[in-house]
Motif scaffolding. Sequence first.
Motif, PDB file in Angstrom:
ATOM      1  N   ASP A   1      12.005  45.042  52.300  1.00 14.96           N
ATOM      2  CA  ASP A   1      12.561  46.385  52.038  1.00 14.96           C
ATOM      3  C   ASP A   1      13.826  46.282  51.202  1.00 14.96           C
ATOM      4  O   ASP A   1      14.071  47.118  50.325  1.00 14.96           O
ATOM      5  CB  ASP A   1      12.886  47.104  53.359  1.00 14.96           C
ATOM      6  N   LEU A   2      14.638  45.273  51.479  1.00 13.21           N
ATOM      7  CA  LEU A   2      15.881  45.081  50.725  1.00 13.21           C
ATOM      8  C   LEU A   2      15.569  44.818  49.243  1.00 13.21           C
ATOM      9  O   LEU A   2      16.211  45.402  48.354  1.00 13.21           O
ATOM     10  CB  LEU A   2      16.670  43.916  51.340  1.00 13.21           C
ATOM     11  N   LEU A   3      14.565  43.972  48.984  1.00  8.56           N
ATOM     12  CA  LEU A   3      14.201  43.701  47.583  1.00  8.56           C
ATOM     13  C   LEU A   3      13.634  44.951  46.909  1.00  8.56           C
ATOM     14  O   LEU A   3      13.961  45.249  45.746  1.00  8.56           O
ATOM     15  CB  LEU A   3      13.185  42.554  47.493  1.00  8.56           C
ATOM     16  N   ASP A   4      12.801  45.702  47.632  1.00  8.39           N
ATOM     17  CA  ASP A   4      12.251  46.946  47.058  1.00  8.39           C
ATOM     18  C   ASP A   4      13.386  47.913  46.701  1.00  8.39           C
ATOM     19  O   ASP A   4      13.386  48.530  45.632  1.00  8.39           O
ATOM     20  CB  ASP A   4      11.285  47.617  48.044  1.00  8.39           C
ATOM     21  N   TYR A   5      14.314  48.046  47.617  1.00 11.93           N
ATOM     22  CA  TYR A   5      15.463  48.947  47.414  1.00 11.93           C
ATOM     23  C   TYR A   5      16.317  48.495  46.223  1.00 11.93           C
ATOM     24  O   TYR A   5      16.615  49.281  45.318  1.00 11.93           O
ATOM     25  CB  TYR A   5      16.270  48.954  48.712  1.00 11.93           C
ATOM     26  N   MET A   6      16.654  47.209  46.197  1.00  7.08           N
ATOM     27  CA  MET A   6      17.574  46.729  45.154  1.00  7.08           C
ATOM     28  C   MET A   6      16.933  46.675  43.762  1.00  7.08           C
ATOM     29  O   MET A   6      17.638  46.566  42.761  1.00  7.08           O
ATOM     30  CB  MET A   6      18.143  45.363  45.538  1.00  7.08           C
ATOM     31  N   THR A   7      15.580  46.753  43.722  1.00  9.68           N
ATOM     32  CA  THR A   7      14.891  46.777  42.423  1.00  9.68           C
ATOM     33  C   THR A   7      14.327  48.163  42.112  1.00  9.68           C
ATOM     34  O   THR A   7      13.558  48.330  41.169  1.00  9.68           O
ATOM     35  CB  THR A   7      13.742  45.738  42.387  1.00  9.68           C
ATOM     36  N   SER A   8      14.725  49.155  42.914  1.00  9.30           N
ATOM     37  CA  SER A   8      14.159  50.505  42.743  1.00  9.30           C
ATOM     38  C   SER A   8      14.783  51.271  41.584  1.00  9.30           C
ATOM     39  O   SER A   8      14.323  52.365  41.246  1.00  9.30           O
ATOM     40  CB  SER A   8      14.319  51.306  44.036  1.00  9.30           C
ATOM     41  N   GLY A   9      15.807  50.731  40.987  1.00  7.42           N
ATOM     42  CA  GLY A   9      16.477  51.380  39.861  1.00  7.42           C
ATOM     43  C   GLY A   9      17.636  50.509  39.432  1.00  7.42           C
ATOM     44  O   GLY A   9      17.857  49.443  40.021  1.00  7.42           O
ATOM     45  N   PRO A  10      18.362  50.941  38.413  1.00 10.41           N
ATOM     46  CA  PRO A  10      19.495  50.118  37.975  1.00 10.41           C
ATOM     47  C   PRO A  10      20.606  50.073  39.014  1.00 10.41           C
ATOM     48  O   PRO A  10      20.719  50.961  39.867  1.00 10.41           O
ATOM     49  CB  PRO A  10      19.978  50.833  36.704  1.00 10.41           C
ATOM     50  N   CYS A  11      21.402  49.035  38.923  1.00  3.86           N
ATOM     51  CA  CYS A  11      22.619  48.970  39.725  1.00  3.86           C
ATOM     52  C   CYS A  11      23.778  48.578  38.804  1.00  3.86           C
ATOM     53  O   CYS A  11      23.576  48.230  37.641  1.00  3.86           O
ATOM     54  CB  CYS A  11      22.465  48.023  40.908  1.00  3.86           C
ATOM     55  N   VAL A  12      24.992  48.675  39.336  1.00  3.43           N
ATOM     56  CA  VAL A  12      26.185  48.419  38.522  1.00  3.43           C
ATOM     57  C   VAL A  12      27.056  47.360  39.196  1.00  3.43           C
ATOM     58  O   VAL A  12      27.800  47.676  40.135  1.00  3.43           O
ATOM     59  CB  VAL A  12      26.984  49.728  38.279  1.00  3.43           C
ATOM     60  N   PRO A  13      26.913  46.093  38.795  1.00  2.00           N
ATOM     61  CA  PRO A  13      27.806  45.057  39.302  1.00  2.00           C
ATOM     62  C   PRO A  13      29.177  45.142  38.628  1.00  2.00           C
ATOM     63  O   PRO A  13      29.256  45.448  37.426  1.00  2.00           O
ATOM     64  CB  PRO A  13      27.093  43.752  38.922  1.00  2.00           C
ATOM     65  N   ILE A  14      30.211  44.896  39.418  1.00  2.00           N
ATOM     66  CA  ILE A  14      31.587  44.997  38.917  1.00  2.00           C
ATOM     67  C   ILE A  14      32.382  43.798  39.429  1.00  2.00           C
ATOM     68  O   ILE A  14      32.468  43.582  40.643  1.00  2.00           O
ATOM     69  CB  ILE A  14      32.282  46.297  39.412  1.00  2.00           C
ATOM     70  N   ALA A  15      32.939  43.015  38.505  1.00  2.00           N
ATOM     71  CA  ALA A  15      33.825  41.916  38.892  1.00  2.00           C
ATOM     72  C   ALA A  15      35.226  42.490  39.063  1.00  2.00           C
ATOM     73  O   ALA A  15      35.761  43.122  38.145  1.00  2.00           O
ATOM     74  CB  ALA A  15      33.821  40.825  37.822  1.00  2.00           C
ATOM     75  N   LEU A  16      35.790  42.286  40.255  1.00  2.00           N
ATOM     76  CA  LEU A  16      37.074  42.917  40.587  1.00  2.00           C
ATOM     77  C   LEU A  16      38.148  41.877  40.883  1.00  2.00           C
ATOM     78  O   LEU A  16      37.850  40.793  41.407  1.00  2.00           O
ATOM     79  CB  LEU A  16      36.909  43.795  41.828  1.00  2.00           C
ATOM     80  N   GLU A  17      39.380  42.268  40.626  1.00  2.00           N
ATOM     81  CA  GLU A  17      40.511  41.389  40.906  1.00  2.00           C
ATOM     82  C   GLU A  17      41.598  42.156  41.655  1.00  2.00           C
ATOM     83  O   GLU A  17      41.917  43.303  41.301  1.00  2.00           O
ATOM     84  CB  GLU A  17      41.069  40.868  39.578  1.00  2.00           C
ATOM     85  N   LYS A  18      42.117  41.509  42.662  1.00  2.00           N
ATOM     86  CA  LYS A  18      43.239  42.063  43.443  1.00  2.00           C
ATOM     87  C   LYS A  18      43.665  40.958  44.407  1.00  2.00           C
ATOM     88  O   LYS A  18      42.842  40.134  44.798  1.00  2.00           O
ATOM     89  CB  LYS A  18      42.776  43.288  44.248  1.00  2.00           C
ATOM     90  N   GLU A  19      44.906  40.957  44.813  1.00  2.00           N
ATOM     91  CA  GLU A  19      45.310  40.016  45.850  1.00  2.00           C
ATOM     92  C   GLU A  19      44.486  40.303  47.105  1.00  2.00           C
ATOM     93  O   GLU A  19      44.270  41.478  47.439  1.00  2.00           O
ATOM     94  CB  GLU A  19      46.801  40.230  46.148  1.00  2.00           C
TER      95      GLU A  19
END
Length: 145
Positions: free
Chosen positions: A61-79
């Motif tokens: 189910d997790l794979l079906d969900y995560m491939t069900s459409g585009p997603c937006v990965p974001i590399a973040l920085e903060k202490e």
Amino acid sequence: MSNRTLAIIKPDGIRKNLIGQIITKITEAGFKVKAVKMVKLTKDSAAGFYEVHKERAFFKDLLDYMTSGPCVPIALEKENAVADFRKLIGATDPAEAEDGTIRKLYAASKAENVIHGSDSDENAAIEILHFFSRKELLDISGYQF
Ligand code: CMP
């Protein structure tokens, strides 16, 4: 203490048109966006990303969900990025998430919970490199990895 983490606005977040609101909450909490893109994961790529969960009953189910459409990965920085970001997104299950957290505000269920955050410094580095190459990080924002 690490200064980097990976967020993913998951496909339900994109379908709900929440990219803007979610990135605003992230930057208002003091995180810097170092790199961002929209991608549609393949089953293989999602299976690699979530390999740690491969024996879990919800894996398919997790794979079906995560491939069900585009997603937006974001590399973040903060202490203290990993811990602070997990606080900002709230518990996996939105019913258990604190008021004001991203999942409490926007997530529908434990499975479809709108956003991902790395769970350790080591995984943050691995996960950022799942979506962004070292060269890309350097070329986009001078981000040394
Ligand atoms: P996250 O914690 O970001 O990474 C693992 C994901 O698996 C989790 O978010 C949910 O999207 C999903 N997940 C976790 N627990 C369950 C569950 N009990 N049933 C279905 N999906 C789940």
